[in-house]
Write an enzyme that holds these catalytic residues in place. Structure first.
Site, PDB file in Angstrom:
ATOM      1  CG  HIS A   1      -0.248   0.049   2.540  1.00 45.73           C
ATOM      2  ND1 HIS A   1       0.441   1.147   3.006  1.00 45.73           N
ATOM      3  CD2 HIS A   1      -0.112  -0.896   3.517  1.00 45.73           C
ATOM      4  CE1 HIS A   1       0.943   0.909   4.202  1.00 45.73           C
ATOM      5  NE2 HIS A   1       0.634  -0.342   4.535  1.00 45.73           N
TER       6      HIS A   1
ATOM      7  CG  ASP B   1       1.730 -19.656  13.433  1.00 52.79           C
ATOM      8  OD1 ASP B   1       2.127 -19.454  14.595  1.00 52.79           O
ATOM      9  OD2 ASP B   1       2.333 -20.387  12.625  1.00 52.79           O
TER      10      ASP B   1
ATOM     11  CB  SER C   1       2.092  -3.082   5.566  1.00 52.55           C
ATOM     12  OG  SER C   1       0.927  -2.783   6.284  1.00 52.55           O
TER      13      SER C   1
END
Length: 261
Positions: A77, A204, A219
């Site tokens: 992003h 997880d 990210s």
């Protein structure tokens, strides 16, 4: 005259003593030239009425590097202005290693984050483009990453991606790269409009214990399924940090090619 920081700009504005100053700026890829008349502001000197920011910095994950072009991609992003939420237009930037200090675990309604510092960081490359689908640039020091041809991975097309088990690759401790289990819950094959290509859920237990799921700083973390690179983590769902979104690898590759043209 080109200014390297706001201090240099302020010095020039004060030196004008109120005389008009010619200004050249870029808006929506168009270069515009105009002039402005500084106004005396009490004892604070002269003001132009412009809001100028020197720089922006943040912690994220390097997604991939292409040896043939020396291009890298990260985040998945864009870097946004914290005040306007607009995509920042950058003149230049650097990719720098981060020393992880601590991790703030994500909770419902409160996104977590990886906190780090770049004070003693090593400059790996130059940032050339900030886009809505990631940040891209040239990697000048690939040897620092300790990667080789054996680490290369095939890129999956979006049609190959399926719901079910997958993994994300990220670093939560300095120098320790780990694979964590996730589930791809939805695949939006036809989406080319934004970076929410896949709906993800962290399964997880170790990752959930450490971070609560997806947190800021993750990210750009690569997503791998069946031994192929399928995309990168981009967003977290604030109301459920165990869930988030990822962007297709083919979108990031396309963006990188356009940057390199």
């Amino acid at each position: 005259m080109i200014f390297g920081n706001t201090a240099e700009l302020m010095k020039e504005v004060n030196a004008s003593k109120g005389s008009r100053i010619n200004i050249k700026y870029i808006r929506e890829e168009e270069t515009i030239t105009t002039s402005m008349k500084p106004v005396k502001s009490g004892d604070e000197g002269y003001k132009l009425g412009l809001w100028v920011r020197d720089a922006a910095a943040g912690v994220g994950t390097l997604t991939f590097y292409e040896p043939e072009t020396k291009m890298f991609a990260t985040l998945g992003h864009g870097i946004l202005d914290v005040d306007t939420s607009d995509l920042i237009k950058i003149a230049n930037g650097e990719l720098v290693t981060t020393n992880i200090l601590n991790i703030q675990k994500g909770e419902k309604g409160k996104p977590g984050e990886i906190r780090g510092t770049i004070e003693s960081g090593y400059t790996l490359g130059r940032v050339t483009k900030n886009t809505a689908f990631g940040v891209y640039g040239i990697l000048d020091a690939p040897s620092y990453l300790s990667i080789s041809a054996q680490d290369a991975i095939e890129v999956a097309t979006r049609e190959e991606i399926k719901t079910g088990a997958a993994q994300i690759i990220c670093e939560l401790e300095n120098g320790k790269i780990q694979y964590f289990d996730i589930e791809i819950q939805k695949v939006f094959v036809g989406n080319n409009e934004d970076n929410k290509s896949m709906l993800l859920k962290v399964t997880d237990e170790e990752l959930l214990e450490k971070t609560g799921g997806i947190i800021q700083g993750m990210s750009g973390a690569p997503i791998v399924q069946d031994g192929k690179f399928v995309g990168a983590v981009t967003h977290v769902l604030v109301n459920d940090p165990s869930q988030g979104y990822g962007v297709f690898a083919d979108i990031m590759l396309k963006q990188m090619r356009q940057v390199n043209e």
